[in-house]
Design an enzyme around this catalytic site. Sequence first.
Site, PDB file in Angstrom:
ATOM      1  N   CYS A 155       0.837  -1.271  -0.085  1.00  0.00           N
ATOM      2  CA  CYS A 155      -0.041   0.030  -0.037  1.00  0.00           C
ATOM      3  C   CYS A 155       0.893   1.341   0.061  1.00  0.00           C
ATOM      4  O   CYS A 155       0.183   2.311  -0.078  1.00  0.00           O
ATOM      5  CB  CYS A 155      -0.805   0.044   1.029  1.00  0.00           C
ATOM      6  SG  CYS A 155      -1.943  -1.489   1.237  1.00  0.00           S
ATOM      7  N   HIS A 295      -2.278   8.342   5.877  1.00  0.00           N
ATOM      8  CA  HIS A 295      -2.508   6.965   5.379  1.00  0.00           C
ATOM      9  C   HIS A 295      -3.836   6.440   5.633  1.00  0.00           C
ATOM     10  O   HIS A 295      -4.477   5.771   4.926  1.00  0.00           O
ATOM     11  CB  HIS A 295      -1.385   5.905   5.784  1.00  0.00           C
ATOM     12  CG  HIS A 295      -1.505   4.637   4.954  1.00  0.00           C
ATOM     13  ND1 HIS A 295      -1.371   4.450   3.756  1.00  0.00           N
ATOM     14  CD2 HIS A 295      -1.809   3.372   5.647  1.00  0.00           C
ATOM     15  CE1 HIS A 295      -1.620   3.070   3.504  1.00  0.00           C
ATOM     16  NE2 HIS A 295      -2.101   2.468   4.549  1.00  0.00           N
ATOM     17  N   GLU A 306      -0.721   5.579  13.585  1.00  0.00           N
ATOM     18  CA  GLU A 306      -0.457   6.736  12.704  1.00  0.00           C
ATOM     19  C   GLU A 306      -0.873   7.897  13.553  1.00  0.00           C
ATOM     20  O   GLU A 306      -0.080   9.057  13.563  1.00  0.00           O
ATOM     21  CB  GLU A 306      -1.149   6.736  11.359  1.00  0.00           C
ATOM     22  CG  GLU A 306      -0.646   7.826  10.667  1.00  0.00           C
ATOM     23  CD  GLU A 306      -1.217   7.782   9.257  1.00  0.00           C
ATOM     24  OE1 GLU A 306      -2.110   7.041   8.732  1.00  0.00           O
ATOM     25  OE2 GLU A 306      -0.799   8.612   8.302  1.00  0.00           O
ATOM     26  N   LYS A 324      -9.409   8.641   2.187  1.00  0.00           N
ATOM     27  CA  LYS A 324      -9.762   7.386   2.066  1.00  0.00           C
ATOM     28  C   LYS A 324     -11.323   6.925   2.535  1.00  0.00           C
ATOM     29  O   LYS A 324     -11.985   5.962   1.858  1.00  0.00           O
ATOM     30  CB  LYS A 324      -8.931   6.285   2.621  1.00  0.00           C
ATOM     31  CG  LYS A 324      -7.394   6.220   2.076  1.00  0.00           C
ATOM     32  CD  LYS A 324      -7.023   5.088   2.707  1.00  0.00           C
ATOM     33  CE  LYS A 324      -5.579   4.666   1.992  1.00  0.00           C
ATOM     34  NZ  LYS A 324      -4.532   5.874   2.302  1.00  0.00           N
ATOM     35  N   HIS A 329      -9.802   2.272  -0.159  1.00  0.00           N
ATOM     36  CA  HIS A 329      -8.405   2.020  -0.233  1.00  0.00           C
ATOM     37  C   HIS A 329      -7.792   1.570  -1.523  1.00  0.00           C
ATOM     38  O   HIS A 329      -8.324   0.485  -1.853  1.00  0.00           O
ATOM     39  CB  HIS A 329      -7.887   1.436   1.088  1.00  0.00           C
ATOM     40  CG  HIS A 329      -6.510   1.109   1.110  1.00  0.00           C
ATOM     41  ND1 HIS A 329      -5.461   1.747   0.782  1.00  0.00           N
ATOM     42  CD2 HIS A 329      -5.690   0.379   2.006  1.00  0.00           C
ATOM     43  CE1 HIS A 329      -4.200   1.475   0.848  1.00  0.00           C
ATOM     44  NE2 HIS A 329      -4.480   0.428   1.970  1.00  0.00           N
ATOM     45  N   PHE A 389       1.711  -3.340   4.038  1.00  0.00           N
ATOM     46  CA  PHE A 389       1.946  -4.753   4.322  1.00  0.00           C
ATOM     47  C   PHE A 389       3.296  -4.992   4.272  1.00  0.00           C
ATOM     48  O   PHE A 389       4.040  -4.604   3.429  1.00  0.00           O
ATOM     49  CB  PHE A 389       1.029  -5.862   3.940  1.00  0.00           C
ATOM     50  CG  PHE A 389      -0.379  -6.084   4.099  1.00  0.00           C
ATOM     51  CD1 PHE A 389      -0.688  -5.196   5.321  1.00  0.00           C
ATOM     52  CD2 PHE A 389      -1.126  -6.767   3.714  1.00  0.00           C
ATOM     53  CE1 PHE A 389      -2.197  -5.411   5.854  1.00  0.00           C
ATOM     54  CE2 PHE A 389      -2.581  -6.871   4.142  1.00  0.00           C
ATOM     55  CZ  PHE A 389      -2.944  -6.151   5.017  1.00  0.00           C
TER      56      PHE A 389
END
Length: 401
Positions: A155, A295, A306, A324, A329, A389
Amino acid sequence: MITGIGMVTPAGADTATTWKTVCAGRPTAAADPRLAGLTIDFSCMVTGFDAELVLGVDARRMDPFTQFAVAAARAAVADAELADGSWHPTRAGVVLGTAVGGQQTWEEQGQRLRDRGARMVNPLTVPRAIPNIAAGTVAMDLGLHGPSLSVATACASGTTALGHALDLIRAGRCDVVLAGGTEATSTPLLATAFDRLKALSRNSANPAGACRPFDEQRDGFVLGEGATMLVLERAADAAARGRRAYARLLGYGSTSDAYHLTSPAPDGHWAELALRQALADAGVHASDVALVNAHATSTPQGDAIEARLIERVFGRGAAVTSTKGVTGHLLGAAGAVEAGLTALSIAQGVIPPTANFGSADADAADIDIVHGTAREVPVPLAVSNSFGFGGQNAVVVLGSV
């Protein structure tokens, strides 16, 4: 300099529509007929995009992830007002991120093999689906004979691609680079696999309200699809041809958690280091940053980590948004979409709201989350975070022209 932006996203099949939808904070998640019958039967889909109308019959030879990339690249070049032959072919390149590649092709042809036998498998299955084919097709379509690179950092791929493109320009290896990300992963197998990981929201009763970055009720992300490509070139070259720029791409940072397959490091140390690397690379101070495009995918763990690292670095000194909530996403395309939106925030002095944000999670209570309506305020300096990931972190810093 970022002199051109091309977008094909769930928020719009072009940049102007995407920007308008994101600034309105209007979520795009809805029931997805491709996922009918599954536990997760909704996503953020690209609508209003006719691949053959845009790309001609060549679109039939492309997986959707390549169609999105080529369409976005053409739009970015047109937006930058780069005419045919305006660059030296060997001095122009493409860097494109994707987390998965041609997943729709793999699944369709796998089903065809099981249902109809080997002789019915499309002989173009491999060249349609391999992850590098989107960058390769963009290069073929635009006549780019410089570097053609494909980046896969999950991502973070789109942001990583921008960082590598920035390095190509700064190293003097290219004069023009098309950089961004593309993804088309709203497929039955991917949706099921992400659900098995407990990564997706299960709010099928209210898809539009499912993606809730930083909200205390968030329960996972929503799959999105699409692409964004940016035209990068040196400031002097843009000025020489009288081209305006949206923003400057100033710095890039990248680290690895080296911790876990799917979970980010709990203290966010390595993600924070990537952010501080990007600020140092740009030669700016955290106190000068006005906007963080987070993110924040709407997962319980990721958003909390985050939020805490943003608080440590910026306190309440920078406005924070996660787009998002509108787009879902887009995995390997997410960082490119968000960098493009951040460039528009800088150019237009508008910060889009975080859609579906109601009550802040305790970990996000002390950061300044933009929500409700867009905030009109000068944005001289901004950062865009992406975390993938495997613990791959990438951050870019953008500034006003």
